[in-house]
Design an enzyme around this catalytic site. Structure first.
Site, PDB file in Angstrom:
ATOM      1  N   ARG A 178       0.805  -1.225   0.000  1.00 59.85           N
ATOM      2  CA  ARG A 178       0.000   0.000   0.000  1.00 59.85           C
ATOM      3  C   ARG A 178       0.840   1.278   0.000  1.00 59.85           C
ATOM      4  O   ARG A 178       0.347   2.362  -0.239  1.00 59.85           O
ATOM      5  CB  ARG A 178      -0.950  -0.006   1.204  1.00 59.85           C
TER       6      ARG A 178
ATOM      7  N   GLY B 188       2.192 -14.943   5.617  1.00 60.42           N
ATOM      8  CA  GLY B 188       1.297 -14.387   6.616  1.00 60.42           C
ATOM      9  C   GLY B 188       1.929 -14.267   8.002  1.00 60.42           C
ATOM     10  O   GLY B 188       2.971 -14.863   8.290  1.00 60.42           O
TER      11      GLY B 188
ATOM     12  N   TYR C  22      41.484  24.240  -5.704  1.00 60.67           N
ATOM     13  CA  TYR C  22      41.356  23.144  -6.664  1.00 60.67           C
ATOM     14  C   TYR C  22      42.023  23.550  -7.974  1.00 60.67           C
ATOM     15  O   TYR C  22      41.733  24.615  -8.529  1.00 60.67           O
ATOM     16  CB  TYR C  22      39.867  22.863  -6.874  1.00 60.67           C
TER      17      TYR C  22
ATOM     18  N   SER D 276      40.383  42.822   0.976  1.00 58.29           N
ATOM     19  CA  SER D 276      39.183  42.350   0.273  1.00 58.29           C
ATOM     20  C   SER D 276      39.493  41.894  -1.143  1.00 58.29           C
ATOM     21  O   SER D 276      40.434  42.374  -1.777  1.00 58.29           O
ATOM     22  CB  SER D 276      38.157  43.491   0.199  1.00 58.29           C
TER      23      SER D 276
HETATM   24  C1  UD1 Z   1      -2.146  -6.912  10.636  1.00 55.11           C
HETATM   25  C2  UD1 Z   1      -3.203  -7.722  11.379  1.00 55.11           C
HETATM   26  C3  UD1 Z   1      -4.391  -6.804  11.686  1.00 55.11           C
HETATM   27  C4  UD1 Z   1      -3.917  -5.610  12.492  1.00 55.11           C
HETATM   28  C5  UD1 Z   1      -2.781  -4.883  11.784  1.00 55.11           C
HETATM   29  C6  UD1 Z   1      -2.183  -3.851  12.705  1.00 55.11           C
HETATM   30  C7  UD1 Z   1      -3.023 -10.023  10.572  1.00 55.11           C
HETATM   31  C8  UD1 Z   1      -3.582 -11.050   9.665  1.00 55.11           C
HETATM   32  N1  UD1 Z   1      -3.635  -8.831  10.573  1.00 55.11           N
HETATM   33  O1  UD1 Z   1      -2.701  -6.499   9.415  1.00 55.11           O
HETATM   34  O2  UD1 Z   1      -5.357  -7.512  12.452  1.00 55.11           O
HETATM   35  O3  UD1 Z   1      -5.005  -4.717  12.700  1.00 55.11           O
HETATM   36  O4  UD1 Z   1      -1.720  -5.810  11.430  1.00 55.11           O
HETATM   37  O5  UD1 Z   1      -1.256  -3.034  12.020  1.00 55.11           O
HETATM   38  O6  UD1 Z   1      -2.092 -10.290  11.287  1.00 55.11           O
HETATM   39  N2  UD1 Z   1       4.663  -9.695   8.110  1.00 55.11           N
HETATM   40  C9  UD1 Z   1       5.624 -10.698   8.118  1.00 55.11           C
HETATM   41  N3  UD1 Z   1       5.420 -11.818   7.381  1.00 55.11           N
HETATM   42  C10 UD1 Z   1       4.305 -12.018   6.657  1.00 55.11           C
HETATM   43  C11 UD1 Z   1       3.303 -11.010   6.662  1.00 55.11           C
HETATM   44  C12 UD1 Z   1       3.519  -9.866   7.401  1.00 55.11           C
HETATM   45  O7  UD1 Z   1       6.665 -10.548   8.742  1.00 55.11           O
HETATM   46  O8  UD1 Z   1       4.193 -13.072   6.022  1.00 55.11           O
HETATM   47  C13 UD1 Z   1       4.891  -8.487   8.892  1.00 55.11           C
HETATM   48  C14 UD1 Z   1       4.878  -7.205   8.083  1.00 55.11           C
HETATM   49  O9  UD1 Z   1       6.170  -6.875   7.629  1.00 55.11           O
HETATM   50  C15 UD1 Z   1       4.366  -6.181   9.075  1.00 55.11           C
HETATM   51  C16 UD1 Z   1       3.520  -7.010  10.038  1.00 55.11           C
HETATM   52  O10 UD1 Z   1       3.864  -8.362   9.831  1.00 55.11           O
HETATM   53  O11 UD1 Z   1       5.390  -5.560   9.782  1.00 55.11           O
HETATM   54  C17 UD1 Z   1       2.034  -6.816   9.777  1.00 55.11           C
HETATM   55  O12 UD1 Z   1       1.784  -7.125   8.414  1.00 55.11           O
HETATM   56  P1  UD1 Z   1       0.828  -6.225   7.532  1.00 55.11           P
HETATM   57  O13 UD1 Z   1       0.831  -6.741   6.152  1.00 55.11           O
HETATM   58  O14 UD1 Z   1       1.102  -4.806   7.764  1.00 55.11           O
HETATM   59  O15 UD1 Z   1      -0.566  -6.638   8.191  1.00 55.11           O
HETATM   60  P2  UD1 Z   1      -1.871  -5.771   8.227  1.00 55.11           P
HETATM   61  O16 UD1 Z   1      -2.647  -6.029   6.994  1.00 55.11           O
HETATM   62  O17 UD1 Z   1      -1.573  -4.388   8.590  1.00 55.11           O
HETATM   63 MG    MG Z   2       0.199  -3.230   8.820  1.00 50.93          MG
END
Ligand code: UD1
Ligand code: MG
Length: 475
Positions: A19, A82, A391, A409
């Site tokens: 995003r 995830g 330089y 000056s």
């Molecule tokens: C997530 C939560 C949501 C919460 C929000 C808060 C889930 C499914 N949803 O959504 O409930 O309100 O955060 O900000 O957890 N990341 C990994 N590995 C992955 C996926 C993500 O390390 O496979 C990390 C991302 O880098 C990030 C964090 O996890 O720092 C959250 O991921 P993001 O994609 O921002 O989740 P949201 O959609 O914001």
């Molecule tokens: Mg997030």
């Protein structure tokens, strides 16, 4: 003092952050003068946990060097299936820690004290999981908390899964959890990737815990700003705003006066002493350290520089990687860069640029001057328009100017060149040879006065004009 050596801190930083529409991984975007993930790691460091683990994946080669110097353990999540999957791949690193605190790498405002309180609440409540939440006026973009009773949580519902009647829910999941490890792993094992993205959501583990009759608690954070994640550029700007406000407030508590504080931008490592005054529109960046009773006036930018006490920076100066000893005055409109050093009581005026130059005690260069690769002694006066020609098109050369020297000056000092102590350089000189101490150097065309020349010229012109008019009449 409760001990947190039974806790592992886990920061999720493997996601891409679509995003933001950026080629840079989300957690490396900066707010408050640091990459997002660095803020989170620093807050974890104060908890006194057994270890801090950072899960990296997307652009791991760029994220690693940012967090590695902060003494963390790295886990690689490849591919990124995830937030729940991120925990599963970290199981070995978490090892035998009794509790796991999970934090998103994109919510940088979280403070150490809040994390400690979360762990305390979790341990006291003997829950399987304890969540930090926030109640937001605009909860869009976040998963929502579905409560059962006042203290306990039934489920977290991702925004895309909200039923019509659940759209009213405004308590959000901040993705900040404390888990009891023994309850976490069985719950995660029951989570299936039953969603559009085929990902394992950590949020589904909460539902699984409920189904197994475990307790899940949630606490609304006292300051909801600490819960804010950064999914969009607008989120980044909002979070940056809060960091800057906190930093200014901290400096003001230390005795610094800041006028129109909302116009002043200060990086996290900057310090300033008591009774220093910062005028509107100033930027203090990097590792800048400012002493007591200084004044930094409007529009000035100070980067990675050290200022002593009672230094005055007049408006619109740009100072980087430089040192200004106590009782120094610069500007307005001065520029200092690359290890320049102004010694006590020296003065640099308007439209003066310094590069890698040392200016001795009490020395002045007040107007329109370039001093590059120059070493200047004390109590010397550099006249307006002086230029060190450092330089030659291939190499840089040094100019050495002694004590109590007077440079007239509009002089050009062609380096390498030395001007001895107490010497004078006549205005408009182009100095190509060393000037011995206490002597006068003049290097310019000699002046010739032609007496009566102008008067004669005027007479000739007047005569020519007269005869021209006569000619016109005749025609
Ligand atoms: C997530 C939560 C949501 C919460 C929000 C808060 C889930 C499914 N949803 O959504 O409930 O309100 O955060 O900000 O957890 N990341 C990994 N590995 C992955 C996926 C993500 O390390 O496979 C990390 C991302 O880098 C990030 C964090 O996890 O720092 C959250 O991921 P993001 O994609 O921002 O989740 P949201 O959609 O914001
Ligand atoms: Mg997030």
């Amino acid at each position: 003092m409760p001990n947190n050596k039974d806790v592992a801190m886990l920061i999720l930083a493997a996601g891409q952050g679509t995003r933001l529409k950026s080629s840079l991984a989300k957690v490396l975007h900066a707010a408050g003068g640091r990459p997002l993930v660095e803020h989170v790691v620093r807050s974890c460091a104060g908890v006194g946990a057994k270890k801090t683990i950072v899960v990296v994946g997307h652009q791991a080669e760029k994220v690693k060097p940012v967090v590695e110097p902060l003494k963390v353990e790295i886990v690689l999540q490849q591919p990124q299936n995830g937030t729940g999957h991120a925990l599963l791949v970290s199981k070995r690193a978490i090892g035998n820690a009794k509790y796991v605190v999970v934090l998103p790498g994109d919510a940088p405002l979280i403070r150490t004290e809040t994390l400690k309180a979360l762990i305390r609440k979790h341990k006291n409540g003997q829950a399987a999981a304890t969540l930090l939440t926030a109640v937001l006026a605009d909860p869009s973009g976040y998963g929502r908390i579905l409560r059962k009773g006042s203290d306990a949580v039934q489920a977290i519902i991702e925004e895309s899964q909200l039923q019509a009647e659940q759209r009213e829910l405004n308590e959000i999941n901040a993705s900040m959890y404390c888990f009891t490890a023994a309850k976490l792993w069985p719950a995660l094992a029951r989570v299936r990737p039953d969603n559009k993205h085929r990902e394992i959501y950590l949020t589904d583990a909460i539902m699984a815990m409920n189904a197994a009759g475990e307790t899940v608690l949630a606490e609304v954070a006292q300051d909801s700003r600490e819960m804010l994640g950064c999914n969009t550029r607008a989120d980044l700007a909002g979070v940056d705003h809060t960091f800057r406000e906190w930093k200014r407030a901290a400096l003001m508590r230390d005795g610094v006066t800041i006028q129109l504080p909302e116009t002043v931008l200060i990086d996290p490592d900057v310090i300033a002493g008591e009774d220093t005054l910062i005028e509107p529109g100033v930027q203090l960046l990097g590792k800048t350290r400012i002493g007591a009773r200084c004044v930094v006036k409007t529009g000035s930018v100070v980067h990675d520089s050290i200022l002593g006490d009672e230094v005055v920076v007049e408006p619109y100066c740009v100072i980087s990687q430089s040192r200004l000893d106590s009782d120094v005055l610069v500007g307005p409109f001065a520029r200092m860069r690359m290890e320049s050093h102004l010694k006590r009581g020296s003065r640099i005026g308007n439209f003066v640029e310094l590069k890698k130059s040392v200016v001795g005690e009490g020395t002045k260069a007040m107007h329109l001057t370039y001093l590059g690769d120059a070493k200047i002694g004390s109590k010397t006066n550099i006249g307006a328009g002086t230029i060190t020609c450092n330089y030659d098109g291939f190499y840089k050369h040094l100019t050495a100017i002694g004590n109590k020297v007077f440079i007239g000056s509009d002089s050009a000092l062609v380096a390498p060149v030395k001007i001895g102590n107490g010497a004078y350089v006549g205005a408009g000189s182009t100095i190509t040879e060393n000037v011995p101490a206490d002597s006068l150097a003049i290097a310019r065309g000699r002046q010739v006065n032609k007496l009566g020349w102008a008067a004669k010229k005027r007479r000739e012109l007047a005569a020519a004009e007269k005869s021209g008019k006569k000619d016109k009449k005749r025609r």
